[in-house]
Scaffold this motif. Structure first.
Motif, PDB file in Angstrom:
ATOM      1  N   ALA A  42      48.657  63.794   6.218  1.00  0.00           N
ATOM      2  CA  ALA A  42      50.125  64.147   6.705  1.00  0.00           C
ATOM      3  C   ALA A  42      50.968  64.014   5.622  1.00  0.00           C
ATOM      4  CB  ALA A  42      50.236  62.873   7.737  1.00  0.00           C
ATOM      5  N   PHE A  43      50.695  62.819   4.744  1.00  0.00           N
ATOM      6  CA  PHE A  43      51.499  62.749   3.520  1.00  0.00           C
ATOM      7  C   PHE A  43      51.637  63.968   2.631  1.00  0.00           C
ATOM      8  CE2 PHE A  43      52.124  61.201  -0.803  1.00  0.00           C
ATOM      9  CZ  PHE A  43      53.344  60.613  -0.651  1.00  0.00           C
ATOM     10  N   THR A  44      50.271  64.777   2.473  1.00  0.00           N
ATOM     11  CA  THR A  44      50.321  65.865   1.511  1.00  0.00           C
ATOM     12  C   THR A  44      51.210  66.890   2.163  1.00  0.00           C
ATOM     13  OG1 THR A  44      48.214  65.413   0.745  1.00  0.00           O
ATOM     14  CG2 THR A  44      48.830  67.669   0.457  1.00  0.00           C
ATOM     15  N   THR A  45      51.052  67.265   3.617  1.00  0.00           N
ATOM     16  CA  THR A  45      52.109  68.175   4.348  1.00  0.00           C
ATOM     17  C   THR A  45      53.458  67.794   4.120  1.00  0.00           C
ATOM     18  OG1 THR A  45      50.131  68.276   5.931  1.00  0.00           O
ATOM     19  CG2 THR A  45      52.179  69.033   6.523  1.00  0.00           C
ATOM     20  N   TYR A  46      53.909  66.714   4.267  1.00  0.00           N
ATOM     21  CA  TYR A  46      55.142  66.035   4.074  1.00  0.00           C
ATOM     22  C   TYR A  46      55.583  66.351   2.614  1.00  0.00           C
ATOM     23  CZ  TYR A  46      59.178  62.912   2.928  1.00  0.00           C
ATOM     24  OH  TYR A  46      60.046  62.618   2.559  1.00  0.00           O
ATOM     25  N   VAL A  47      54.845  65.956   1.506  1.00  0.00           N
ATOM     26  CA  VAL A  47      55.360  66.284   0.380  1.00  0.00           C
ATOM     27  C   VAL A  47      55.502  67.932   0.030  1.00  0.00           C
ATOM     28  CG1 VAL A  47      54.576  66.162  -2.074  1.00  0.00           C
ATOM     29  CG2 VAL A  47      54.359  64.428  -0.557  1.00  0.00           C
ATOM     30  N   ALA A  49      56.104  70.220   2.276  1.00  0.00           N
ATOM     31  CA  ALA A  49      57.247  70.744   3.061  1.00  0.00           C
ATOM     32  C   ALA A  49      58.690  70.302   2.477  1.00  0.00           C
ATOM     33  CB  ALA A  49      57.114  70.053   4.349  1.00  0.00           C
ATOM     34  N   ASP A  50      58.818  68.969   1.837  1.00  0.00           N
ATOM     35  CA  ASP A  50      59.783  68.527   1.018  1.00  0.00           C
ATOM     36  C   ASP A  50      60.131  69.265   0.070  1.00  0.00           C
ATOM     37  OD1 ASP A  50      62.086  66.382   1.129  1.00  0.00           O
ATOM     38  OD2 ASP A  50      60.825  65.421  -0.474  1.00  0.00           O
ATOM     39  N   LYS A  51      59.201  69.724  -0.831  1.00  0.00           N
ATOM     40  CA  LYS A  51      59.161  70.436  -2.023  1.00  0.00           C
ATOM     41  C   LYS A  51      59.747  71.813  -1.928  1.00  0.00           C
ATOM     42  CE  LYS A  51      57.791  67.680  -5.420  1.00  0.00           C
ATOM     43  NZ  LYS A  51      58.897  67.048  -6.271  1.00  0.00           N
ATOM     44  N   TYR A  53      61.660  72.640   0.969  1.00  0.00           N
ATOM     45  CA  TYR A  53      62.655  72.509   1.545  1.00  0.00           C
ATOM     46  C   TYR A  53      63.743  72.424   0.114  1.00  0.00           C
ATOM     47  CZ  TYR A  53      66.624  71.031   4.172  1.00  0.00           C
ATOM     48  OH  TYR A  53      67.791  70.857   5.030  1.00  0.00           O
TER      49      TYR A  53
END
Length: 64
Positions: A42-47, A49-51, A53
């Motif tokens: 989940a954290f990897t997916t968040y990072v 996606a954030d990068k 975006y």
């Protein structure tokens, strides 16, 4: 009687639980951090996606 061991351990039955597979090192460590694998994904997916975006926002800001 020749097949019996010379010295029998009277506590062997009471100590047998220690050799049960539930108490093995692998079983102990697998339950040490429940949900850790899901949290890493989940954290990897968040990072990621954030990068992506933020890169899209930066590129959009450069065009204006």
């Amino acid at each position: 009687m020749p097949n019996l061991p010379l010295f029998r351990d009277p506590w062997a039955r009471r100590e047998a639980w220690r050799k049960h597979p539930v108490f093995s090192n692998r079983a102990m460590f697998s339950g040490l951090f429940p949900g850790f694998g899901i949290a890493v994904v989940a954290f990897t997916t968040y990072v990621v996606a954030d990068k992506l975006y933020l890169n899209a926002k930066i590129e959009e800001a450069k065009h204006h």
